[in-house]
Design a protein around this motif. Structure first.
Motif, short mmCIF file in Angstrom:
data_model
loop_
_atom_site.label_atom_id
_atom_site.label_comp_id
_atom_site.label_asym_id
_atom_site.label_seq_id
_atom_site.Cartn_x
_atom_site.Cartn_y
_atom_site.Cartn_z
N ARG A 1 0.82 -1.22 0.00
CA ARG A 1 0.00 0.00 0.00
C ARG A 1 0.85 1.27 0.00
O ARG A 1 0.32 2.37 0.00
N GLY A 2 2.18 1.11 0.05
CA GLY A 2 3.07 2.26 0.04
C GLY A 2 3.17 2.96 1.38
O GLY A 2 3.56 4.13 1.44
N LYS A 3 2.87 2.26 2.47
CA LYS A 3 2.86 2.86 3.81
C LYS A 3 4.01 2.41 4.70
O LYS A 3 4.09 2.81 5.85
N ALA A 4 4.89 1.57 4.19
CA ALA A 4 5.99 1.02 4.98
C ALA A 4 7.23 1.91 4.89
O ALA A 4 7.34 2.73 3.98
N PRO A 5 8.16 1.75 5.82
CA PRO A 5 9.43 2.47 5.71
C PRO A 5 10.16 2.09 4.43
O PRO A 5 9.99 0.99 3.91
N LYS A 6 10.97 3.01 3.94
CA LYS A 6 11.75 2.77 2.73
C LYS A 6 12.77 1.66 2.97
O LYS A 6 13.43 1.64 4.00
N LEU A 7 12.87 0.73 2.03
CA LEU A 7 13.79 -0.40 2.15
C LEU A 7 14.81 -0.38 1.02
O LEU A 7 14.57 0.20 -0.04
N ILE A 8 15.93 -1.03 1.26
CA ILE A 8 16.99 -1.21 0.27
C ILE A 8 17.06 -2.71 -0.03
O ILE A 8 17.13 -3.51 0.90
N LYS A 9 17.02 -3.07 -1.30
CA LYS A 9 17.15 -4.49 -1.67
C LYS A 9 18.58 -4.74 -2.10
O LYS A 9 19.09 -4.12 -3.04
N LEU A 10 19.23 -5.65 -1.42
CA LEU A 10 20.61 -6.02 -1.73
C LEU A 10 20.66 -6.97 -2.92
O LEU A 10 19.65 -7.61 -3.24
N PRO A 11 21.80 -7.11 -3.57
CA PRO A 11 21.92 -8.02 -4.72
C PRO A 11 21.53 -9.47 -4.40
O PRO A 11 21.06 -10.19 -5.27
N ASN A 12 21.70 -9.88 -3.15
CA ASN A 12 21.33 -11.25 -2.77
C ASN A 12 19.85 -11.38 -2.42
O ASN A 12 19.40 -12.43 -1.99
#
Length: 61
Positions: free
Chosen positions: A29-40
């Motif tokens: 829903r776009g309401k979560a904290p911003k996340l970073i997706k790592l290559p793994n």
């Protein structure tokens, strides 16, 4: 200087006291904290992004 600490998803879930499924619904829903997706494929959240998310939740209340 801004904090560069990066939290694992399990640490974020523990801090906000939320299940993984509920978190992913909130994220969809776009309401979560911003996340970073790592290559793994693992997810991380900057401490500063989580703190900003907490502040936005206080403003919304």
């Amino acid at each position: 200087m801004a904090s560069t600490e990066k939290l694992e998803l399990r640490e974020v879930l523990t801090e906000i006291k939320m299940s993984r499924a509920a978190f992913y619904r909130m994220r969809a829903r776009g309401k979560a904290p911003k996340l970073i997706k790592l290559p793994n494929g693992q997810l991380r959240c900057r401490r500063s992004d989580l703190d900003a998310w907490w502040a936005s939740m206080e403003d919304a209340a």
